[in-house]
Design a protein around this motif. Structure first.
Motif, PDB file in Angstrom:
ATOM      1  N   GLY A 203       0.816  -1.203   0.000  1.00 53.59           N
ATOM      2  CA  GLY A 203       0.000   0.000   0.000  1.00 53.59           C
ATOM      3  C   GLY A 203       0.845   1.246   0.000  1.00 53.59           C
ATOM      4  N   SER A 204       0.245   2.366   0.412  1.00 49.29           N
ATOM      5  CA  SER A 204       0.981   3.628   0.408  1.00 49.29           C
ATOM      6  C   SER A 204       0.305   4.650   1.304  1.00 49.29           C
ATOM      7  CB  SER A 204       1.082   4.187  -1.013  1.00 49.29           C
ATOM      8  OG  SER A 204      -0.204   4.494  -1.506  1.00 49.29           O
ATOM      9  N   ASP A 205       1.082   5.674   1.671  1.00 47.92           N
ATOM     10  CA  ASP A 205       0.562   6.858   2.335  1.00 47.92           C
ATOM     11  C   ASP A 205       0.431   7.938   1.267  1.00 47.92           C
ATOM     12  OD1 ASP A 205       0.814   5.653   4.833  1.00 47.92           O
ATOM     13  OD2 ASP A 205       2.744   6.586   5.274  1.00 47.92           O
ATOM     14  N   ILE A 206      -0.636   8.713   1.324  1.00 44.49           N
ATOM     15  CA  ILE A 206      -0.745   9.865   0.437  1.00 44.49           C
ATOM     16  C   ILE A 206      -1.019  11.098   1.297  1.00 44.49           C
ATOM     17  CG2 ILE A 206      -1.564   8.437  -1.477  1.00 44.49           C
ATOM     18  CD1 ILE A 206      -4.317   9.746  -1.137  1.00 44.49           C
ATOM     19  N   CYS A 207      -0.698  12.256   0.764  1.00 40.07           N
ATOM     20  CA  CYS A 207      -0.907  13.502   1.491  1.00 40.07           C
ATOM     21  C   CYS A 207      -2.400  13.725   1.694  1.00 40.07           C
ATOM     22  CB  CYS A 207      -0.323  14.674   0.721  1.00 40.07           C
ATOM     23  SG  CYS A 207       1.447  14.528   0.447  1.00 40.07           S
ATOM     24  N   SER A 208      -2.791  14.039   2.932  1.00 37.29           N
ATOM     25  CA  SER A 208      -4.196  14.346   3.208  1.00 37.29           C
ATOM     26  C   SER A 208      -4.426  15.833   2.994  1.00 37.29           C
ATOM     27  CB  SER A 208      -4.562  13.959   4.649  1.00 37.29           C
ATOM     28  OG  SER A 208      -4.084  14.936   5.548  1.00 37.29           O
ATOM     29  N   ARG A 209      -5.667  16.251   3.127  1.00 36.65           N
ATOM     30  CA  ARG A 209      -5.989  17.678   2.991  1.00 36.65           C
ATOM     31  C   ARG A 209      -5.321  18.502   4.078  1.00 36.65           C
ATOM     32  NH1 ARG A 209     -10.881  20.093   3.589  1.00 36.65           N
ATOM     33  NH2 ARG A 209     -10.767  20.868   5.673  1.00 36.65           N
TER      34      ARG A 209
END
Length: 185
Positions: A161-167
């Protein structure tokens, strides 16, 4: 003459109109996003990442977009989910699901995923531009006020999986989760 509109949903994107995009461009904020586990636990609300990993916990992220300015019965020409992977990035594929939302990312969002609209391959820190046109056209007709996207790896037992930038990502410049819909009235 048919009226074409281009909508950019999200924040931190420049409004640029190319010669192929005649019409109006809108920008709107991702109204709510959050990461949850199938077990019901959630990451701290101040976490700057949206996480989706297939492990024994199956972390999934829910994102809500305000699409109320799109007219009823709009015909989608194209739809893209744009975001940046940061933090932990592992192998595997992450799926993107869509359904009508309510404006608030909540635990119940991850238990009923909706329609599969696209996927992306994890593995590098980069900006993704995932084409979700075909899938989103089957769930969206312009009458919805919110569209919910859920990211996850259902059924995966490996750490993928991955982490993505949140708002809420403010550490360094990052492309925040954005839904771009080009449509025709």
């Amino acid at each position: 003459m048919k009226l074409f509109k281009s909508l950019y949903f999200g924040i931190a994107l420049s409004a640029v109109v190319s010669s192929a995009q005649a019409g109006v461009i809108f920008e709107a904020i991702t109204v709510s996003d959050r990461t949850f586990s199938e077990s019901g636990s959630a990451f701290d609300e101040t976490d700057v990442y949206l996480r989706q990993f297939g492990t024994s916990a199956h972390w999934r992220s829910s994102l809500e977009f305000d699409v109320s300015s799109i007219t009823d019965f709009a015909s989608i020409n194209s739809a893209f989910f744009i975001f940046e992977a940061r933090g932990t990035v592992a192998s595997g594929t992450t799926n993107v699901y869509a359904k009508e939302g309510n404006g608030v990312a909540e635990f119940s969002d991850i238990s009923s995923l909706g329609t599969g609209v696209g996927s992306f391959t994890n593995g590098t820190h980069q900006v993704f531009n995932v084409d979700i046109t075909a899938g989103l056209s089957s769930v969206f007709d312009g009458s919805q006020d919110f569209i919910q996207l859920t990211l996850g790896n259902p059924g995966t037992t490996a750490f993928a999986g991955s982490d993505i930038c949140s708002r809420d990502y403010t550490i360094v410049a990052c492309v925040l989760p954005t839904l771009r819909i080009d449509y025709e009235e």
